[in-house]
Design a protein around this motif. Structure first.
Motif, PDB file in Angstrom:
ATOM      1  N   ILE A 142      19.814  -4.422 -21.514  1.00 16.16           N
ATOM      2  CA  ILE A 142      20.925  -3.863 -20.719  1.00 16.16           C
ATOM      3  C   ILE A 142      20.689  -2.394 -20.357  1.00 16.16           C
ATOM      4  CG2 ILE A 142      22.616  -5.516 -21.682  1.00 16.16           C
ATOM      5  CD1 ILE A 142      23.800  -3.194 -23.331  1.00 16.16           C
ATOM      6  N   LYS A 143      19.608  -1.813 -20.900  1.00 14.09           N
ATOM      7  CA  LYS A 143      19.246  -0.423 -20.643  1.00 14.09           C
ATOM      8  C   LYS A 143      20.419   0.525 -20.951  1.00 14.09           C
ATOM      9  CE  LYS A 143      15.469  -1.465 -17.612  1.00 14.09           C
ATOM     10  NZ  LYS A 143      15.061  -2.484 -18.549  1.00 14.09           N
ATOM     11  N   SER A 144      21.007   0.296 -22.076  1.00 14.23           N
ATOM     12  CA  SER A 144      22.174   1.078 -22.480  1.00 14.23           C
ATOM     13  C   SER A 144      22.339   0.961 -23.996  1.00 14.23           C
ATOM     14  CB  SER A 144      23.374   0.463 -21.770  1.00 14.23           C
ATOM     15  OG  SER A 144      24.412   1.348 -21.692  1.00 14.23           O
ATOM     16  N   PRO A 145      22.891   2.001 -24.656  1.00 11.10           N
ATOM     17  CA  PRO A 145      23.029   1.894 -26.113  1.00 11.10           C
ATOM     18  C   PRO A 145      24.076   0.861 -26.553  1.00 11.10           C
ATOM     19  CG  PRO A 145      23.744   4.061 -25.334  1.00 11.10           C
ATOM     20  CD  PRO A 145      23.308   3.302 -24.133  1.00 11.10           C
ATOM     21  N   TYR A 158      41.270  -6.196 -16.666  1.00 10.82           N
ATOM     22  CA  TYR A 158      41.061  -6.110 -18.110  1.00 10.82           C
ATOM     23  C   TYR A 158      39.577  -6.031 -18.470  1.00 10.82           C
ATOM     24  CZ  TYR A 158      45.950  -7.124 -19.253  1.00 10.82           C
ATOM     25  OH  TYR A 158      47.302  -7.062 -19.414  1.00 10.82           O
ATOM     26  N   THR A 159      39.348  -5.515 -19.687  1.00  9.72           N
ATOM     27  CA  THR A 159      37.983  -5.417 -20.180  1.00  9.72           C
ATOM     28  C   THR A 159      37.824  -6.257 -21.455  1.00  9.72           C
ATOM     29  OG1 THR A 159      36.211  -3.855 -20.666  1.00  9.72           O
ATOM     30  CG2 THR A 159      38.378  -3.335 -21.600  1.00  9.72           C
ATOM     31  N   ALA A 160      36.594  -6.440 -21.902  1.00  7.66           N
ATOM     32  CA  ALA A 160      36.335  -7.214 -23.130  1.00  7.66           C
ATOM     33  C   ALA A 160      34.980  -6.809 -23.688  1.00  7.66           C
ATOM     34  CB  ALA A 160      36.337  -8.715 -22.820  1.00  7.66           C
ATOM     35  N   THR A 161      34.767  -7.146 -24.955  1.00  5.07           N
ATOM     36  CA  THR A 161      33.475  -6.900 -25.592  1.00  5.07           C
ATOM     37  C   THR A 161      32.854  -8.252 -25.958  1.00  5.07           C
ATOM     38  OG1 THR A 161      34.321  -4.819 -26.495  1.00  5.07           O
ATOM     39  CG2 THR A 161      32.317  -5.692 -27.509  1.00  5.07           C
ATOM     40  N   PHE A 162      31.613  -8.446 -25.542  1.00  5.66           N
ATOM     41  CA  PHE A 162      30.899  -9.707 -25.800  1.00  5.66           C
ATOM     42  C   PHE A 162      29.817  -9.452 -26.854  1.00  5.66           C
ATOM     43  CE2 PHE A 162      32.777 -10.077 -21.653  1.00  5.66           C
ATOM     44  CZ  PHE A 162      33.146 -11.418 -21.534  1.00  5.66           C
ATOM     45  N   PHE A 163      29.913 -10.157 -27.989  1.00  6.44           N
ATOM     46  CA  PHE A 163      28.920 -10.028 -29.066  1.00  6.44           C
ATOM     47  C   PHE A 163      27.945 -11.196 -28.983  1.00  6.44           C
ATOM     48  CE2 PHE A 163      32.520  -7.614 -30.637  1.00  6.44           C
ATOM     49  CZ  PHE A 163      31.901  -6.464 -31.105  1.00  6.44           C
ATOM     50  N   LYS A 184      23.535  -8.813 -18.439  1.00  2.78           N
ATOM     51  CA  LYS A 184      23.335  -7.570 -17.664  1.00  2.78           C
ATOM     52  C   LYS A 184      24.441  -7.417 -16.635  1.00  2.78           C
ATOM     53  CE  LYS A 184      18.609  -8.203 -17.271  1.00  2.78           C
ATOM     54  NZ  LYS A 184      17.363  -8.053 -16.570  1.00  2.78           N
ATOM     55  N   PHE A 185      24.832  -8.548 -16.022  1.00  5.05           N
ATOM     56  CA  PHE A 185      25.898  -8.544 -15.024  1.00  5.05           C
ATOM     57  C   PHE A 185      27.221  -8.081 -15.662  1.00  5.05           C
ATOM     58  CE2 PHE A 185      29.505 -10.944 -13.235  1.00  5.05           C
ATOM     59  CZ  PHE A 185      29.503 -10.442 -11.937  1.00  5.05           C
ATOM     60  N   LEU A 186      27.529  -8.602 -16.856  1.00  5.45           N
ATOM     61  CA  LEU A 186      28.770  -8.212 -17.539  1.00  5.45           C
ATOM     62  C   LEU A 186      28.748  -6.716 -17.856  1.00  5.45           C
ATOM     63  CD1 LEU A 186      29.264 -11.228 -19.982  1.00  5.45           C
ATOM     64  CD2 LEU A 186      30.632 -10.701 -17.962  1.00  5.45           C
ATOM     65  N   LYS A 187      27.610  -6.237 -18.335  1.00  4.90           N
ATOM     66  CA  LYS A 187      27.494  -4.809 -18.663  1.00  4.90           C
ATOM     67  C   LYS A 187      27.713  -3.953 -17.403  1.00  4.90           C
ATOM     68  CE  LYS A 187      26.576  -1.030 -20.748  1.00  4.90           C
ATOM     69  NZ  LYS A 187      27.596  -0.435 -21.615  1.00  4.90           N
ATOM     70  N   SER A 197      29.380  -4.718 -14.905  1.00 10.69           N
ATOM     71  CA  SER A 197      30.773  -4.852 -14.454  1.00 10.69           C
ATOM     72  C   SER A 197      31.746  -4.087 -15.345  1.00 10.69           C
ATOM     73  CB  SER A 197      31.175  -6.322 -14.431  1.00 10.69           C
ATOM     74  OG  SER A 197      30.246  -7.074 -13.698  1.00 10.69           O
ATOM     75  N   GLY A 198      31.214  -3.339 -16.325  1.00 12.29           N
ATOM     76  CA  GLY A 198      32.071  -2.484 -17.141  1.00 12.29           C
ATOM     77  C   GLY A 198      32.456  -3.065 -18.496  1.00 12.29           C
ATOM     78  N   PHE A 199      31.954  -4.253 -18.835  1.00 11.29           N
ATOM     79  CA  PHE A 199      32.267  -4.829 -20.141  1.00 11.29           C
ATOM     80  C   PHE A 199      31.287  -4.287 -21.189  1.00 11.29           C
ATOM     81  CE2 PHE A 199      33.656  -8.004 -16.998  1.00 11.29           C
ATOM     82  CZ  PHE A 199      34.995  -8.064 -17.335  1.00 11.29           C
ATOM     83  N   GLU A 200      31.718  -4.336 -22.447  1.00  7.75           N
ATOM     84  CA  GLU A 200      30.831  -3.862 -23.522  1.00  7.75           C
ATOM     85  C   GLU A 200      30.032  -5.039 -24.079  1.00  7.75           C
ATOM     86  OE1 GLU A 200      32.830  -2.159 -26.956  1.00  7.75           O
ATOM     87  OE2 GLU A 200      30.916  -1.748 -27.960  1.00  7.75           O
ATOM     88  N   ILE A 201      28.768  -4.778 -24.392  1.00 13.25           N
ATOM     89  CA  ILE A 201      27.940  -5.789 -25.051  1.00 13.25           C
ATOM     90  C   ILE A 201      27.636  -5.283 -26.461  1.00 13.25           C
ATOM     91  CG2 ILE A 201      25.795  -7.155 -24.953  1.00 13.25           C
ATOM     92  CD1 ILE A 201      27.652  -7.563 -22.478  1.00 13.25           C
TER      93      ILE A 201
END
Ligand SMILES: [Zn+2]
Length: 251
Positions: A180-183, A109-114, A138-141, A143-147
């Protein structure tokens, strides 16, 4: 006991039961967006305790979703999920949220962390709770999770001037993106509080924003007022079932 007394007692039992567990609501077809805060039994003696659930219960929730054949989707891709679909989100960025990682991984499963960037920088929340580190995030990002962003300092946006609103929205986004070097595409309104000016300003920086409302998200609903059901300490498995199927469990 007279039949009249029995009838009154029976009726009041049914009223109480169906107010607490809204089985009478029509089933909804949309995606249930669930909002978790803390996964811990540790008390803070603040309002937050109402929104802290035992990590064991989080495991039961995920296990139930798997058994029932649910898929999960990140906020960013909310519209793309077809069929039985759930969106799991976490607000604030508490360290105990890291417990979710092995559980979510176990079920694929995936999740979004705010996250609230000021609290992450300080390492603790105003009530002294340990926050995730940037390394965790950074680790969560990776691993495929959204921040996503939950603002700079967790203030209610409608109470701020337009300049301060912009600061809360743009600076937090910039800080997370640099780390996280990502949008960053998604924003969660602190306390779920919004007004027209906040929503308009959020649109300048983000593609989606989430409020607090017990309702499922249906394709083409307002992407800047995505409803989320808050998971509470007293959310039981019957509530959980109703939230997934009706978007709302109680009056
Ligand atoms: Zn919050």
């Amino acid at each position: 006991m007279k039949w009249k007394t029995k009838a009154i007692l029976g009726l009041s039992f049914l009223t109480t039961f169906f107010s607490r567990y809204n089985f009478w609501r029509k089933k909804e077809i949309g995606v249930s967006v669930l909002l978790y805060h803390r996964l811990s039994k540790q008390k803070t003696y603040t309002n937050l305790d109402k929104f802290s659930i035992d990590s064991k219960n989080f495991y039961y929730h995920m296990d139930y979703l798997k058994q029932m054949g649910y898929k999960t989707v990140n906020v960013e891709n909310l519209e793309e999920c077809e069929g039985k679909c759930v969106c799991i989100t976490f607000d604030d960025g508490y360290k105990d949220n890291m417990y979710a990682y092995p559980v979510l991984k176990k079920y694929g499963y995936t999740a979004t962390f705010f996250v609230v960037t000021d609290w992450i920088e300080k390492g603790k929340s105003p009530c002294g709770l340990k926050m995730m580190s940037w390394e965790d995030i950074k680790f969560l990002k990776k691993s495929g999770f959204e921040i996503g962003s939950h603002s700079l300092s967790h203030k209610k946006l409608p109470l701020l001037s337009i300049e301060d609103k912009k600061k809360e929205l743009s600076n937090s986004k910039k800080i997370i993106e640099e780390k996280i070097k990502s949008p960053v595409f998604s924003f969660s309104y602190p306390y779920g509080a919004w007004d027209d000016e906040s929503k308009k300003t959020v649109k300048e920086y983000y593609k989606k924003a989430l409020v607090i409302k017990q309702k499922t998200y249906i394709k083409n609903d307002d992407a800047f007022l995505v409803p989320r059901a808050v998971m509470r300490k007293n959310t039981d498995m019957v509530d959980f079932y109703l939230l997934l199927t009706r978007g709302r469990s109680r009056i």
